[in-house]
Every structure is written in structure tokens, then in C-alpha cells.
Design a protein around this motif. Sequence first.
Motif, PDB file in Angstrom:
ATOM      1  N   MET A 129      40.470-106.802 -42.495  1.00  0.00           N
ATOM      2  CA  MET A 129      41.774-107.233 -43.221  1.00  0.00           C
ATOM      3  C   MET A 129      42.472-108.318 -43.704  1.00  0.00           C
ATOM      4  O   MET A 129      42.732-108.507 -45.298  1.00  0.00           O
ATOM      5  CB  MET A 129      42.439-106.642 -42.018  1.00  0.00           C
ATOM      6  N   GLU A 160      35.085 -99.634 -29.069  1.00  0.00           N
ATOM      7  CA  GLU A 160      35.527 -98.701 -29.778  1.00  0.00           C
ATOM      8  C   GLU A 160      35.881 -98.977 -31.465  1.00  0.00           C
ATOM      9  O   GLU A 160      35.686 -97.825 -32.665  1.00  0.00           O
ATOM     10  CB  GLU A 160      37.056 -98.804 -29.136  1.00  0.00           C
ATOM     11  N   ARG A 204      45.157 -94.120 -38.267  1.00  0.00           N
ATOM     12  CA  ARG A 204      45.190 -93.704 -36.417  1.00  0.00           C
ATOM     13  C   ARG A 204      45.396 -92.280 -36.723  1.00  0.00           C
ATOM     14  O   ARG A 204      44.922 -91.802 -35.649  1.00  0.00           O
ATOM     15  CB  ARG A 204      46.884 -94.018 -36.543  1.00  0.00           C
ATOM     16  N   LEU A 205      45.064 -91.251 -37.783  1.00  0.00           N
ATOM     17  CA  LEU A 205      45.502 -89.555 -37.608  1.00  0.00           C
ATOM     18  C   LEU A 205      44.171 -89.362 -37.447  1.00  0.00           C
ATOM     19  O   LEU A 205      44.250 -88.401 -37.429  1.00  0.00           O
ATOM     20  CB  LEU A 205      46.515 -89.317 -38.758  1.00  0.00           C
ATOM     21  N   ARG A 249      40.770 -90.150 -32.742  1.00  0.00           N
ATOM     22  CA  ARG A 249      41.343 -89.914 -31.336  1.00  0.00           C
ATOM     23  C   ARG A 249      40.336 -90.194 -30.358  1.00  0.00           C
ATOM     24  O   ARG A 249      39.399 -89.306 -31.031  1.00  0.00           O
ATOM     25  CB  ARG A 249      42.218 -88.947 -31.146  1.00  0.00           C
ATOM     26  N   VAL A 300      51.161 -92.131 -47.189  1.00  0.00           N
ATOM     27  CA  VAL A 300      49.955 -93.702 -46.757  1.00  0.00           C
ATOM     28  C   VAL A 300      51.291 -94.239 -45.525  1.00  0.00           C
ATOM     29  O   VAL A 300      50.368 -94.078 -44.286  1.00  0.00           O
ATOM     30  CB  VAL A 300      50.586 -94.837 -48.129  1.00  0.00           C
ATOM     31  N   GLY A 301      51.588 -94.355 -45.541  1.00  0.00           N
ATOM     32  CA  GLY A 301      52.975 -94.862 -44.208  1.00  0.00           C
ATOM     33  C   GLY A 301      54.527 -94.736 -44.506  1.00  0.00           C
ATOM     34  O   GLY A 301      54.669 -95.417 -45.488  1.00  0.00           O
ATOM     35  N   VAL A 302      54.969 -95.131 -43.090  1.00  0.00           N
ATOM     36  CA  VAL A 302      56.425 -94.972 -43.216  1.00  0.00           C
ATOM     37  C   VAL A 302      57.103 -96.394 -44.101  1.00  0.00           C
ATOM     38  O   VAL A 302      57.825 -96.111 -44.802  1.00  0.00           O
ATOM     39  CB  VAL A 302      56.991 -96.029 -41.869  1.00  0.00           C
ATOM     40  N   GLN A 303      56.135 -97.771 -44.427  1.00  0.00           N
ATOM     41  CA  GLN A 303      56.372 -98.875 -44.730  1.00  0.00           C
ATOM     42  C   GLN A 303      56.954 -98.133 -46.516  1.00  0.00           C
ATOM     43  O   GLN A 303      57.058 -98.969 -47.120  1.00  0.00           O
ATOM     44  CB  GLN A 303      56.167 -99.933 -44.761  1.00  0.00           C
ATOM     45  N   PHE A 317      51.539-104.699 -38.088  1.00  0.00           N
ATOM     46  CA  PHE A 317      51.697-103.421 -36.738  1.00  0.00           C
ATOM     47  C   PHE A 317      52.685-104.299 -36.214  1.00  0.00           C
ATOM     48  O   PHE A 317      53.226-102.945 -35.631  1.00  0.00           O
ATOM     49  CB  PHE A 317      50.380-104.059 -35.998  1.00  0.00           C
ATOM     50  N   THR A 361      56.548-103.093 -36.616  1.00  0.00           N
ATOM     51  CA  THR A 361      56.942-101.634 -36.979  1.00  0.00           C
ATOM     52  C   THR A 361      56.799-100.816 -36.277  1.00  0.00           C
ATOM     53  O   THR A 361      57.529 -99.913 -35.851  1.00  0.00           O
ATOM     54  CB  THR A 361      55.080-100.802 -37.801  1.00  0.00           C
ATOM     55  N   GLU A 401      51.766 -87.834 -31.153  1.00  0.00           N
ATOM     56  CA  GLU A 401      51.880 -87.305 -33.396  1.00  0.00           C
ATOM     57  C   GLU A 401      53.161 -87.718 -33.842  1.00  0.00           C
ATOM     58  O   GLU A 401      52.466 -88.470 -34.901  1.00  0.00           O
ATOM     59  CB  GLU A 401      51.898 -85.671 -33.478  1.00  0.00           C
ATOM     60  N   ARG A 413      51.841 -91.444 -33.978  1.00  0.00           N
ATOM     61  CA  ARG A 413      50.581 -92.183 -34.623  1.00  0.00           C
ATOM     62  C   ARG A 413      50.963 -91.991 -36.257  1.00  0.00           C
ATOM     63  O   ARG A 413      50.842 -92.597 -36.854  1.00  0.00           O
ATOM     64  CB  ARG A 413      49.417 -90.723 -34.748  1.00  0.00           C
ATOM     65  N   ARG A 414      51.346 -90.519 -36.590  1.00  0.00           N
ATOM     66  CA  ARG A 414      52.638 -90.528 -38.023  1.00  0.00           C
ATOM     67  C   ARG A 414      53.037 -92.353 -38.193  1.00  0.00           C
ATOM     68  O   ARG A 414      52.190 -92.716 -39.638  1.00  0.00           O
ATOM     69  CB  ARG A 414      53.375 -89.241 -38.369  1.00  0.00           C
ATOM     70  N   TYR A 415      53.785 -92.290 -37.858  1.00  0.00           N
ATOM     71  CA  TYR A 415      54.494 -93.861 -37.979  1.00  0.00           C
ATOM     72  C   TYR A 415      53.640 -95.075 -37.908  1.00  0.00           C
ATOM     73  O   TYR A 415      54.345 -95.393 -38.821  1.00  0.00           O
ATOM     74  CB  TYR A 415      55.760 -93.738 -36.965  1.00  0.00           C
ATOM     75  N   LEU A 416      52.961 -95.281 -37.251  1.00  0.00           N
ATOM     76  CA  LEU A 416      52.262 -95.884 -37.702  1.00  0.00           C
ATOM     77  C   LEU A 416      51.216 -96.040 -38.648  1.00  0.00           C
ATOM     78  O   LEU A 416      50.084 -97.048 -38.540  1.00  0.00           O
ATOM     79  CB  LEU A 416      51.364 -96.402 -36.415  1.00  0.00           C
ATOM     80  N   ASN A 417      50.802 -95.593 -38.813  1.00  0.00           N
ATOM     81  CA  ASN A 417      49.583 -94.003 -39.743  1.00  0.00           C
ATOM     82  C   ASN A 417      49.156 -95.545 -40.538  1.00  0.00           C
ATOM     83  O   ASN A 417      48.264 -95.235 -41.587  1.00  0.00           O
ATOM     84  CB  ASN A 417      49.853 -92.764 -40.861  1.00  0.00           C
ATOM     85  N   GLY A 418      50.862 -95.883 -41.161  1.00  0.00           N
ATOM     86  CA  GLY A 418      50.297 -97.577 -42.750  1.00  0.00           C
ATOM     87  C   GLY A 418      50.003 -98.467 -41.886  1.00  0.00           C
ATOM     88  O   GLY A 418      50.013 -99.435 -42.854  1.00  0.00           O
ATOM     89  N   ASN A 419      49.113 -98.561 -40.390  1.00  0.00           N
ATOM     90  CA  ASN A 419      48.922 -99.816 -40.480  1.00  0.00           C
ATOM     91  C   ASN A 419      47.594 -99.620 -40.130  1.00  0.00           C
ATOM     92  O   ASN A 419      47.117 -99.219 -39.233  1.00  0.00           O
ATOM     93  CB  ASN A 419      49.967-101.162 -38.961  1.00  0.00           C
ATOM     94  N   LEU A 420      46.824-100.384 -40.821  1.00  0.00           N
ATOM     95  CA  LEU A 420      45.371-100.438 -40.953  1.00  0.00           C
ATOM     96  C   LEU A 420      44.710-101.369 -39.642  1.00  0.00           C
ATOM     97  O   LEU A 420      45.348-102.650 -39.733  1.00  0.00           O
ATOM     98  CB  LEU A 420      44.713-100.304 -42.188  1.00  0.00           C
ATOM     99  N   TYR A 477      42.003 -98.496 -33.229  1.00  0.00           N
ATOM    100  CA  TYR A 477      43.086 -97.946 -33.069  1.00  0.00           C
ATOM    101  C   TYR A 477      43.173 -97.445 -31.695  1.00  0.00           C
ATOM    102  O   TYR A 477      44.046 -97.462 -30.911  1.00  0.00           O
ATOM    103  CB  TYR A 477      43.507 -96.837 -34.110  1.00  0.00           C
ATOM    104  N   MET A 478      41.943 -97.716 -30.911  1.00  0.00           N
ATOM    105  CA  MET A 478      41.585 -97.001 -29.412  1.00  0.00           C
ATOM    106  C   MET A 478      43.277 -98.180 -28.345  1.00  0.00           C
ATOM    107  O   MET A 478      44.358 -97.798 -27.967  1.00  0.00           O
ATOM    108  CB  MET A 478      40.880 -96.831 -28.691  1.00  0.00           C
ATOM    109  N   GLN A 527      45.497-100.820 -29.181  1.00  0.00           N
ATOM    110  CA  GLN A 527      46.444-100.683 -30.005  1.00  0.00           C
ATOM    111  C   GLN A 527      46.876 -99.263 -29.424  1.00  0.00           C
ATOM    112  O   GLN A 527      48.724 -99.756 -28.750  1.00  0.00           O
ATOM    113  CB  GLN A 527      46.528-100.421 -31.195  1.00  0.00           C
ATOM    114  N   ARG A 558      46.544 -97.572 -26.708  1.00  0.00           N
ATOM    115  CA  ARG A 558      46.971 -97.297 -25.353  1.00  0.00           C
ATOM    116  C   ARG A 558      47.925 -98.193 -25.421  1.00  0.00           C
ATOM    117  O   ARG A 558      49.280 -98.545 -24.255  1.00  0.00           O
ATOM    118  CB  ARG A 558      45.799 -98.249 -24.406  1.00  0.00           C
TER     119      ARG A 558
END
Lengths: 772, 271, 142
Positions: free
Chosen positions: A201, A655, A691-692, A695, B96-99, C90, C93, C107, C110-117, C123-124, C126, C128
Motif C-alpha cells: 500500500m 492469511e 473483500r468481496l 472469504r 469500486v467502493g462507497v468512497q 479503513f 469507513t 454481505e 463486505r460491500r460497504y468496505l470493498n473500496g478499502n484495499l 482481510y480476515m 479486519q 473478525r
Amino acid sequence: MIGQSIPKLDAQALVTGKPVYTDDLAAYHHALIVKILRSPHAHARIRSIDKSHAEKIPGVACILTHEDVPHCRYTNSGESYPEPCPHDRFLLEPVVRYVGDEVAIVAAESEKAAARALELIRVDYEILPAVLDFTNAENNPVLVHAPNEGVFMPDDVGLDCAHNVVSRHKVQKGDLSSALSSSDRVVTGEFFTPPQSHCMMETHRSFCFPDEFGRLTFWTSTQSPFHTRRQTAAALGLPYNRIRVMKPRVGGAFGGKNITVCEPYVGIVTLKTGRPAKMVLTRKETFTATASRHEMRFRITLGASADGTLKAVQVDCLNNTGAYGEDGPAVTMVSAGNMLPMHNRTDAIEFTGTTVYTNLLPGGAMRGYGAAQSTFAIECMMDELADACGIDPIAFRLKNCAKEGDTGGILTTPIRSSSLLRCIARGREMIGWNEKYPVQQLSETRLRAVGMAAATHGSGVQNIGQAAVSIRLEEDGTYLMRSGATDLGTGSDTILTQIAAQVLNCPVSRINTRTADTDGPYDTGAFASCTTYVTGNAVIKAAESFKNRLFTWAGKRMACPPDTLVLLEDRVAMQNDPSRFMELSGIGMATMIGDNAMLEATETYLCTDAPNPFAAGFAEIDLDLETGKIDLHQFVLVVDCGKVINPALARIQAEGGVVQSIGYALYEQPVRDQKGRLITDSFMQYKIPTRLDVRNIRVAFEESSEPTGPFGAKSLGELVIHTPAPAIANALFHATGIKLHELPMTPEKVYRALCARGLNKYPRRVAQEGMH
Amino acid sequence: MFSFQDYAAPATVEEALALLDKSRKNRILGGTAWLRMSNLKLHTGIDLKNLGLNSIYEQDGALQIGACCTLRQAETDPLLCGYCGGLVADGIFNIVGVQFRAVAQVGASVFARYGFSDLLPSLLACGASVRLAKAGMMPLEDFLNRPFFRDILLEILLPAQNGIGRSACLRNSAGDFALLNGAVYLDHADCRIAVGARPQCAALARNAGEFVLQNRGSLPVDVLAERAVLLASEELKFGSNMRGSEDYRREMCNVLMRRMLRPLLGKEEGH
Amino acid sequence: MLPIEPDEYLSETLRAAGMLSVRRGCDTGMCGLCTVLVDGTPILSCSTLSARTDGHTVHTLEGMQEEASEFTKYLTEQGAEQCGFCAPGFILTVLAMKRELQTPTEEAIRRYLNGNLCRCTGYMGQMRTVRRYMGLPEPEVD
């Protein structure tokens, strides 16, 4: 302390957003912004550079071309010394060898001014033919490096510029041809593993300023400050002691910052201008102008007897190291050295490896370091061989894998600890292998299948990895521990402190740990998964040595033999009579300030063994027969890294490594155009897992006890990236018989393979039933 | 590096148009997420924030989406979520993402006609129209077929209708652009099938839609769906890029469209 | 009051003003590292013109420490902050998500946070942490 999941010592600073990274430390220094003009061509000679227009841009402090900088050969690789790396770079030279290669250096007061200046530098290139396909690099009439221009290798392992060869490597035991000819089953396969971008990052960056003694001082995002200093000194023609390198917090690296990318460029600007300078690579530059995982081709032949006993392992590796050699030879060696031990029980092994130059982005260290690639290839072949023998793939592994007690053959370190068999058994149970192998039909168009892979790696670099650690008693009875170890976000500062705290019998709060400064003790750096093992052993050695000094001093004061004393949290006491003690704060004050006796111990540990950790990975995939898409339903990894020092951190490492491998397996794909330019130069085009995408990753540890390791520990960091790609490929094989020998396994590739086997659904059905 | 010298936030559409017409180096600023990645050096960046174009409202069952609404607004708006079974709102989460979606604007997304757009197929399937400052109102399909022209997109209009629609996509990974996407809308009088990321911009498969309307009720639902999408994959052009080949896209058009159309037809028939 | 260029982006302005928790991770608006809250909504500061935020309220992590303290405690207990570079974007958000979604499903999270790489953790850890913070159980795997 050992086995405790304590939070990282820097956790608070990180989660509150404190300015502890390189660009933050540069923020108030009014540093010049350094930008690089980069070659648009894969191979060209620079006829002339005209910087006159660019120099007129207000705010430009200096522009340097190859005519303005020292002409000293160096390598940018953060390896040990002597390096098996060709010194094939100059800071700047009139030849460029890949799209992105450095052409000129601009230093300006603002990013805008620097960007404008870059646009105005006029370069006249003579475009040269380029070597863009590593499979025909060797003996190609086009040479990436001319043979008579002074390229050399301190540890020469077969450098041959006249043939675009950087190294040749061979490992063997037994009689391969006889083993193969006596095998009942023989399988062969050819594999291509692509490059992979690190995508840490925090991009590469470095900040340099002259200190009060005129030394070039760097705060830099690096994995190995000492090697960085050496390479920078070489590039600039400076003595080492005129350079100091310090590493602040780093935002991830994964091998990508084991190269001296920015430092010589900011260094030369500071030298020329006397001013602080910083260089922050854009994401595009990190993709296109640093390094990526070595692209490799493997040709493998395996032989076994009908009962599934592995008899012959033949591996030929071709390694594309790109325009500059860097870690190429070492990666070729490690693709053998950290993979073959698993198969040492076989009768015969022959590994041949060739590292070649091309006019492409240099290959560089990336987590796994050749072994990730070779493990993918060989674990796919193991499954195919098991299938040819009619034997369950797990049974095949259990029968043939390396076991505790193994020694000799191609092993350079005996296997003194291994819980691999337990790892396999546990993973098998966790994923439900017996109920699920090989494949289930979920619906007319979806299959679910399982696959597995076993892997090993090393812990440190044998006879090369070295770390020194100092421990000192402070005036208040707490400790200061100094080491050169480089925490990249992995938590190694915390782990080393836990190890020290264990020996010193105190909570971690009593130890201040300072690391990664070339004015401090030496450390080989964070690569080859060495920090816990090598520096951890150095910590133990230093802490024990410290205790000896402490007990010697205290013994005199307390009038008792040193060996009757014990160290408690805040005091030294007699073992048999704790009422007789001296507080550490008293001792600290006395020894630091007077008494001619500051209590400090410095010890060095050279790793003479590189013990093998082990892992077994199990993948459960869902396969869409209409689209070819693989969804990873579940992944289980069971790890033997000896003693787990910090279970929470170890789990996160595992992980993280698994997910990087999932990306590599399924969709991470660097793409080059016809002229060798990397077009996947952003997160928009090069996709890492989100994240999607991931899992249900489950990690477990089966501890063993490594006698040479700190409290029994072995390494973890790279091992964890080896199994997902082959386990997924093997699941696909079990589901469909498809042998996909090229990564990534994109939906389209799988779909084509399904079509070739008549396994795809729908479109063929429609076509067959006809229309109108 | 993207840059501009002046920032203007005009109070009326006329003022905005005047600024746009003044120089080819003046541009409307949408979300600027995409503009920022360019190397354009503009004179004036024109922000439409004062033109009252950032809301979604309903009039007689039709929905009007202001051009300055963000993708995030569109995704979460109750009116849009309830429109035709969530056809437009549903696919937006993929982007992409919410932001990012809180910055990207609907009008700019449509105006730019991105091939990878996850929004355009749904809007086409709705039978959307667009209102531009100079060119006035026109069907979205016409807008997409016209060569590029300078204008200001003010609103997107979704007609009053009470059918159901679905959108879907294929992606190599969740965070990626679609390698193919599409949307289907069905009611008693209309069937619109739109395919996007071909990689070209979204387009309606008119023959396929017609086929459904003509043969509904006379063919079994399975066969109706399969033949309709095969027509779609034949009438539309596809292409190759880094994410997928032309052939793969064409074959996947069958799969993706059928997966949307079949359940809609089945619902209708009561299956 | 901060002087800005017309084409200056919010991430530059914030860093120049000393909000060094705001980071730049990419050039294409994909990574989410630069996320800040404008009127409580998570937005990419790298893609938002500073001029557009005039009159709005901007929050960076520096200004949200107390609200973030429960979540960050859970994060550090997991070791899930790792290198920490993606953490500020992150964390902000997640805080915005809790306000906006109240009781989301796995779900929806995950969708809300998906834009935070994130490249370190996979991600596991995070997730938890987020589940614990949002009061969701760990999912079953069959």
C-alpha cells in the motif's frame, strides 16, 4: 511471553494515524521533490538530452543526466555480500534497457514544477531491437548487456552477458536416467508462472538530508538498511561511513523494497544541492519501474513406481530476470533450494536453472522468492503423478514427503523438526476431504471440488544471514534493545521484544526496542523469512550474555555466586532466598552513571542452518461450467513453523500470504504490449483481491519444536504463499481433469479448457440443438 | 498531471453554457475521479453544484435523476431502489467502493459513455432519456449513438412503468471492471435487453427484445430465453481486450443474458 | 481558512495542513487509503477538489480518535492493523458504516468496505474485528 498474542508495540501509533512513515518524516523539511524521467522504449541508446528548457521552469533546483552523475557500477539488490548479483547498473547511463528505465533526474520545489520540467526535457533516442520473450533470450543476437562493459558479479554463478545469461544452477543426486527408466509411471509438464506485482500500500519512497556532520542521512522505506547503504555508496562513489540509513514504519513490502530504488537518486540530489530531497514513487512507477516477481518456465518430469513411490524428479527452470540481474540468480537457486527438500527421499533429483536477461521490468524479490513458482509447478505434477498411479493425492504426499529426521541427499540442513504429517491430517479433516474428494455436482452447471498441496521453505539464508543485537540496562532498570531488524508492518519488532522479554523474565513494557539504523547493530534485513529465526536467535544470545554480565556485577555486590541469582521483573534476587535482592533501577543507576560498569551486551548470530518450515494447504472450489469461473469456497492452511511466538500475528501473516497467492492463482495478471511496456500499471488494471473476493480462509498451526530455533521457532512469512495456487489447480484437475499449467486461471482460460474437453454447458447445447 | 487555472461554480445553466462555449479548454467538472487521471491542462473547470441537479425525484411515476447526483446517492435512493425491482440501483455496488461512488457523478458517467459502465445497461433497459442543455431531450440510446458533442447533461429520466428488471455482470474479480455486463427489463408490453462492456459501450439488442415480445406465450420459457439471447449475441458486436476475447464475450452474452431473462419470463408465467 | 489552488485536491490540502493520516496509495481512485469523511460521508480525498468542500465539514482520523477507540482496540487485539498504512481510511469507513447501516448483514459489510484495499492482512483479521464491533457472529463454513 512466548505464545502470547500481544498487540504490536506500534499498534497505537498506527491506528491513530500518527506520522511515522517516510513521507511524514519528510513533511516539514522543505525537501526538494525528486522525479525521474523514464524511458518509453524497451531498448535504446540516448543520442542526446536537452534539459535547457526544463531548467527554466520556476522552482526547478537541478536536472541531472548521465553526464552529471558518478559513473560507478552497482546492483540495487539487498542481498548479503558477496552478492550473487551482477553489478550491471549505473545511476544513469546513455543506454536504457526497459520501458521505465531511468533517463534523467529532476529536483524541484513542487510536484507541479517537477512534472512540468519532466515534460520539457528533450531526449533523442536511437531505438534498438529488444529481447521481449524470455524463452528466446539465451543466445539471442540482441544483447541486453554488452559483454565488455565491465558488468561483474562478486559471487559469480555463471554470468555470461554474451548470451544474455546471468547464472546457471544445478542440483543433483542419484542417477536420474536410471531412476526414470525404472519408473512405472512417468509424467511430464511445462508450466509458466507470470510476474506478480507486490502492490504494497505504501509505494517506494526515500527522504535524504545532510546531517550536522555532512553525512547523507536517509529515512527510507526499505527492507535492508545495511544493504541499501552499501548499494547507495557504490552508486554514488561514496565511502559507507558518509551514509546513514534508517527505516521508519513501512507500509508493506513483500520483497519489493529489498532493492535500492530511490536512495541513490535522492542522495545525488542532496549531494549536488546540499538540500533535503525526497522521492515518492507514484503507484504507476511502483508497478512499472521497481520490480515484480520473477516470471519463470518449468519443465518437469516425475517418475514413480506403480505403488506410488516417487523415484525421479527432474526440473528445468528458466528464469526471466529482466533488464537488470538483481536477485535473479538467487531466485533461481531458491526455486530449487526451498522446494526440493520436500522431495529429498526420492532416488534421483536433477534441477537445472538458467537465469536470463530480457528488456523487461527487472524481476525482484517477492514473497516466496522462486519457491512459490516452483512449488506451484511441482505440486501440480505431484497430483498428476498420483493420478497416473491411481493413488489418492494425500496418500501420495504422505508416502513421499520429507519427514522429521531426514538428512543427507540434497538437504543442506537436516530436518530436525516437522509436523507436516499432522498438518496434512488436520487440514484434511478441517476441509472435510473424505466427504468431498474428488468432486460433487452442486447443480447442472456447478461443480464443487477439493485439491491440496504441501510446501516447505527455509528460515534465513544458511551461512549468510547474520544479525547482531545489543541489550543495555537503563538508569531506571528498564532495557534498551537495539537491532538492525526491519519490521515492515509484520510485527517483528514486537516478536523480537517478546523473545527478549522471555529471556529477561519481564513484560514487554520494560523493553524499548530500536531497530533498522545503520548506526546501530548489523542485520541482514527482512527477507528470506529470517527475522524471527536469525535475529530472534541473536536476541536470545544477547539477552543471555547480558544476564551473565548482570549477575557477575550483582553477585559481587550481593556477595554471592552469579549462578545463584535469578532475574525477576524488576530485580535480581537469590534463587533460594528472594528476600535478598537488588532492584534493577538501583543497578541501572549505579552502572550507567558510575562504577565503571555500564551493563550492555552485544552478540552476533550467524545462521548456520536454515531449518525448513512446512505447510499443507487445502482448497475447495466452486466451478461454473458455463463461464469457467472458479470461486474459492474455502481454503484451509495448516502450518508448521515450529513454536508460534505470537499466534495472532502469525495467523494474520498466514492469511495475508494465502490471499496474495489466491490473487496470483486466479486473476493477478501483468500484461505487456508488443513493445514491452507494462500496461497493467495501476490498481484499475491490475487487480488484487478485495473483500468481496476472499472469504473462509482458515488457518491452524501444528507446532513442532526446532532445536536450533529461538524457543523452537522456524519461519512463516514466505511459506504461507506456496500452497493456494497449486491447491486450486489441483481442485480444478479433480473436478474436470483439466491440467492448467499457466497462471492466472482466469474464467476464459478455464472455459476454453472446458470446451476442449466437452465439459462446458449451454452454448454448445444450443448450437447442437440448432436454431430456427 | 491534470490541472486547471480557474474554478467556476455558475448559478444558472445559461452561465454554465456560456463558460463552456467560451473555450475548448473549459470543461464541466463531474466527479473528476476520471478527469484527475488525465494529463489535460484546462483553463476553467466548471462546477455545476449550484444548479440544483443533485436530487432524485418522482413525477407521475417517472423518475428524474439530476446529473450531479453521486453514484452512491443513486445506489441508496429509496425511489430508485424501488423502481422496476431495483434494476438501476442493484448493479451499482460493483463499482469500486462507497468512497469512489460518493465522488463519481451519474451525469458525468453517462455523458462519458464508458464502455465498462455498470450503469448504462440498466438505464438503457429502462428506456431512459437524457435532457441536455443545448440539445434538449432525447432517448439515451440516441445519445449514445451520436458522435461526441459539447453540451451539459442535466437530467436522466426514467419513464413511468411497472415491469421488473435485472442487471448482472461477469468479472474476473470482484473489484474489477466487468468483462461483460447487461440488464433486462420486462413488462406486458416491452422487453429491453441491453449488453455492455462488450468492451464497447452498452447497446440494446433490439432483435432479441422483439423476439421475446412476438413469441411470448407461444414458446416454452426455456426455449424463448435461449433463442432470444442467442439473437442478442448475434446482433451485437463484441471485441477483445485485456479482460476477455471477442469470442468469449459473445459466448458469455448467451449465458449472462439468459440468467437474467429466464427467471423474469418464468416469473411472468408463474413458474 | 486555508489558501488553496483551484485545482488542488483535498488529500494534498489536508496533508499540507498537517493531517498526515491522510495517505495516497494509488493514482486511480481505487485503493481507499485517502478516505476522509465529508459531512459524515466517506469520500476519496484524492479525487475531491478542495474547492468543493468549502462550507462542508471534513473529518480525518486525527479528529475522530475517541469515536474510533473501541474499534481500534479490537483491531489491535487481532494484530489486524499490520503495516497500518491502510488503517486510517479503513477505520473512518467503518465508523461511517456503523452510523449509516446500523445492523448490516455480512454481505452488506463486505460491500460497504470493498473500496478499502489491504495487501498485508488478506482481510480476515479486519473482518473478525468488524464483526465484533458490529455485533455479528462469526460465519459458519460448510
